[in-house]
Design a protein around this motif. Structure first.
Motif, PDB file in Angstrom:
ATOM      1  N   ARG A  64     -23.173  52.229  -6.305  1.00  0.00           N
ATOM      2  CA  ARG A  64     -22.160  51.170  -6.378  1.00  0.00           C
ATOM      3  C   ARG A  64     -22.898  49.876  -6.079  1.00  0.00           C
ATOM      4  N   PHE A  65     -22.759  48.873  -6.953  1.00  0.00           N
ATOM      5  CA  PHE A  65     -23.498  47.628  -6.779  1.00  0.00           C
ATOM      6  C   PHE A  65     -22.992  46.863  -5.552  1.00  0.00           C
ATOM      7  N   HIS A  66     -23.924  46.502  -4.713  1.00  0.00           N
ATOM      8  CA  HIS A  66     -23.651  45.762  -3.482  1.00  0.00           C
ATOM      9  C   HIS A  66     -23.203  44.325  -3.795  1.00  0.00           C
ATOM     10  N   GLY A  67     -22.178  43.880  -3.090  1.00  0.00           N
ATOM     11  CA  GLY A  67     -21.821  42.465  -3.095  1.00  0.00           C
ATOM     12  C   GLY A  67     -21.049  41.961  -4.293  1.00  0.00           C
ATOM     13  N   ILE A  68     -20.677  42.846  -5.220  1.00  0.00           N
ATOM     14  CA  ILE A  68     -19.903  42.412  -6.380  1.00  0.00           C
ATOM     15  C   ILE A  68     -18.730  43.364  -6.600  1.00  0.00           C
ATOM     16  N   ASP A  69     -17.776  42.887  -7.370  1.00  0.00           N
ATOM     17  CA  ASP A  69     -16.648  43.725  -7.765  1.00  0.00           C
ATOM     18  C   ASP A  69     -16.332  43.390  -9.219  1.00  0.00           C
ATOM     19  N   ALA A  70     -16.330  44.383 -10.060  1.00  0.00           N
ATOM     20  CA  ALA A  70     -16.030  44.214 -11.487  1.00  0.00           C
ATOM     21  C   ALA A  70     -14.616  44.710 -11.753  1.00  0.00           C
ATOM     22  N   LEU A 117     -29.012  43.201 -11.524  1.00  0.00           N
ATOM     23  CA  LEU A 117     -27.867  43.430 -12.411  1.00  0.00           C
ATOM     24  C   LEU A 117     -26.605  42.801 -11.827  1.00  0.00           C
ATOM     25  N   SER A 118     -26.477  42.815 -10.513  1.00  0.00           N
ATOM     26  CA  SER A 118     -25.326  42.195  -9.859  1.00  0.00           C
ATOM     27  C   SER A 118     -25.299  40.701 -10.131  1.00  0.00           C
ATOM     28  N   SER A 119     -26.422  40.042  -9.932  1.00  0.00           N
ATOM     29  CA  SER A 119     -26.509  38.611 -10.187  1.00  0.00           C
ATOM     30  C   SER A 119     -26.200  38.298 -11.649  1.00  0.00           C
ATOM     31  N   PHE A 120     -26.756  39.080 -12.551  1.00  0.00           N
ATOM     32  CA  PHE A 120     -26.509  38.885 -13.984  1.00  0.00           C
ATOM     33  C   PHE A 120     -25.018  38.967 -14.303  1.00  0.00           C
ATOM     34  N   GLY A 129     -20.106  35.923 -15.549  1.00  0.00           N
ATOM     35  CA  GLY A 129     -18.658  35.989 -15.463  1.00  0.00           C
ATOM     36  C   GLY A 129     -18.036  37.345 -15.736  1.00  0.00           C
ATOM     37  N   TYR A 130     -18.797  38.427 -15.608  1.00  0.00           N
ATOM     38  CA  TYR A 130     -18.251  39.757 -15.873  1.00  0.00           C
ATOM     39  C   TYR A 130     -18.005  40.571 -14.609  1.00  0.00           C
ATOM     40  N   ALA A 131     -18.250  39.958 -13.472  1.00  0.00           N
ATOM     41  CA  ALA A 131     -17.946  40.538 -12.162  1.00  0.00           C
ATOM     42  C   ALA A 131     -17.795  39.369 -11.199  1.00  0.00           C
ATOM     43  N   PHE A 132     -17.314  39.665 -10.002  1.00  0.00           N
ATOM     44  CA  PHE A 132     -17.049  38.628  -9.009  1.00  0.00           C
ATOM     45  C   PHE A 132     -17.845  38.885  -7.747  1.00  0.00           C
ATOM     46  N   ALA A 133     -18.171  37.800  -7.043  1.00  0.00           N
ATOM     47  CA  ALA A 133     -18.792  37.944  -5.728  1.00  0.00           C
ATOM     48  C   ALA A 133     -17.767  38.611  -4.816  1.00  0.00           C
ATOM     49  N   TYR A 134     -18.149  39.691  -4.203  1.00  0.00           N
ATOM     50  CA  TYR A 134     -17.236  40.436  -3.329  1.00  0.00           C
ATOM     51  C   TYR A 134     -17.444  39.930  -1.907  1.00  0.00           C
ATOM     52  N   ARG A 135     -16.844  38.785  -1.609  1.00  0.00           N
ATOM     53  CA  ARG A 135     -17.059  38.069  -0.353  1.00  0.00           C
ATOM     54  C   ARG A 135     -16.724  38.902   0.882  1.00  0.00           C
ATOM     55  N   ARG A 136     -15.874  39.877   0.718  1.00  0.00           N
ATOM     56  CA  ARG A 136     -15.503  40.741   1.849  1.00  0.00           C
ATOM     57  C   ARG A 136     -16.730  41.483   2.391  1.00  0.00           C
ATOM     58  N   TYR A 137     -17.697  41.739   1.512  1.00  0.00           N
ATOM     59  CA  TYR A 137     -18.878  42.513   1.908  1.00  0.00           C
ATOM     60  C   TYR A 137     -20.181  41.730   1.874  1.00  0.00           C
ATOM     61  N   SER A 138     -20.208  40.601   1.149  1.00  0.00           N
ATOM     62  CA  SER A 138     -21.461  39.865   1.025  1.00  0.00           C
ATOM     63  C   SER A 138     -21.203  38.447   0.520  1.00  0.00           C
ATOM     64  N   GLU A 153     -23.031  31.703  -5.289  1.00  0.00           N
ATOM     65  CA  GLU A 153     -23.583  30.665  -6.183  1.00  0.00           C
ATOM     66  C   GLU A 153     -23.519  31.098  -7.640  1.00  0.00           C
ATOM     67  N   ASP A 154     -23.808  32.369  -7.895  1.00  0.00           N
ATOM     68  CA  ASP A 154     -23.721  32.889  -9.261  1.00  0.00           C
ATOM     69  C   ASP A 154     -22.281  32.777  -9.773  1.00  0.00           C
ATOM     70  N   GLU A 155     -21.318  33.121  -8.915  1.00  0.00           N
ATOM     71  CA  GLU A 155     -19.914  33.033  -9.307  1.00  0.00           C
ATOM     72  C   GLU A 155     -19.507  31.583  -9.566  1.00  0.00           C
ATOM     73  N   ASN A 156     -19.946  30.676  -8.705  1.00  0.00           N
ATOM     74  CA  ASN A 156     -19.623  29.258  -8.898  1.00  0.00           C
ATOM     75  C   ASN A 156     -20.162  28.752 -10.235  1.00  0.00           C
ATOM     76  N   PHE A 157     -21.343  29.209 -10.620  1.00  0.00           N
ATOM     77  CA  PHE A 157     -21.931  28.830 -11.914  1.00  0.00           C
ATOM     78  C   PHE A 157     -21.058  29.325 -13.068  1.00  0.00           C
ATOM     79  N   ALA A 158     -20.663  30.588 -13.014  1.00  0.00           N
ATOM     80  CA  ALA A 158     -19.829  31.170 -14.077  1.00  0.00           C
ATOM     81  C   ALA A 158     -18.478  30.464 -14.155  1.00  0.00           C
TER      82      ALA A 158
END
Length: 147
Positions: free
Chosen positions: A35-41, A98-101, A106-115, A120-125
């Motif tokens: 499961r990718f750390h720090g993101i949620d798709a 892959l998480s950053s990509f 814009g195909y996943a979100f920063a999962y702030r609850r965990y990381s 910054e990647d989300e803000n860019f998207a």
């Protein structure tokens, strides 16, 4: 020490050809679930809207991950294990996260609850209206709560 390093990387090397993308933030390499750390798709059943059309945004996220991996070797760095016994990891193709990509496009979100790692990647998207940011969507964690 050398033996430990070989054992640490062995699952990725041995099973690299037996990779399956489950959804936009989960892959299986052999029998190991990552499961990718720090993101949620978005969930596979999740629908977004663009120009009054329904878009299967969970499927779209998975497709973008499959395209990015493109039969290349994936290496994962374990961070922890979650309550579902999946390895929570940051995974890479050609040293690119892959998480950053996924988040930056814009195909996943920063999962702030965990990381806070991918904010910054989300803000860019978001700023550039990339991927899901060009659509009407529900955050995956809100979607799951209402199911």
């Amino acid at each position: 020490m050398k033996f430990f390093l070989i054992l640490f990387f062995l699952p990725t090397i041995v099973f690299a050809q037996n990779l399956r993308v489950v959804d936009g933030d989960t892959i299986h390499i052999g029998k190991i679930k990552y499961r990718f750390h720090g993101i949620d798709a978005p969930e596979m059943s999740q629908i977004c809207k663009q120009n009054n059309k329904n878009i299967k945004c969970g499927v779209l996220s998975k497709v973008k991950l499959v395209e990015k991996i493109n039969n290349q070797k994936v290496n994962c760095k374990k961070i922890t294990t979650d309550r579902y016994k999946r390895i929570v990891a940051e995974c890479f193709v050609n040293n690119e996260s892959l998480s950053s990509f996924l988040v930056k496009n814009g195909y996943a979100f920063a999962y702030r609850r965990y990381s806070k790692q991918f904010i910054e990647d989300e803000n860019f998207a978001k700023k550039n209206k990339l991927g899901l940011w060009a659509m009407e969507f529900q955050y995956p964690w809100d979607y799951r709560r209402k199911k």
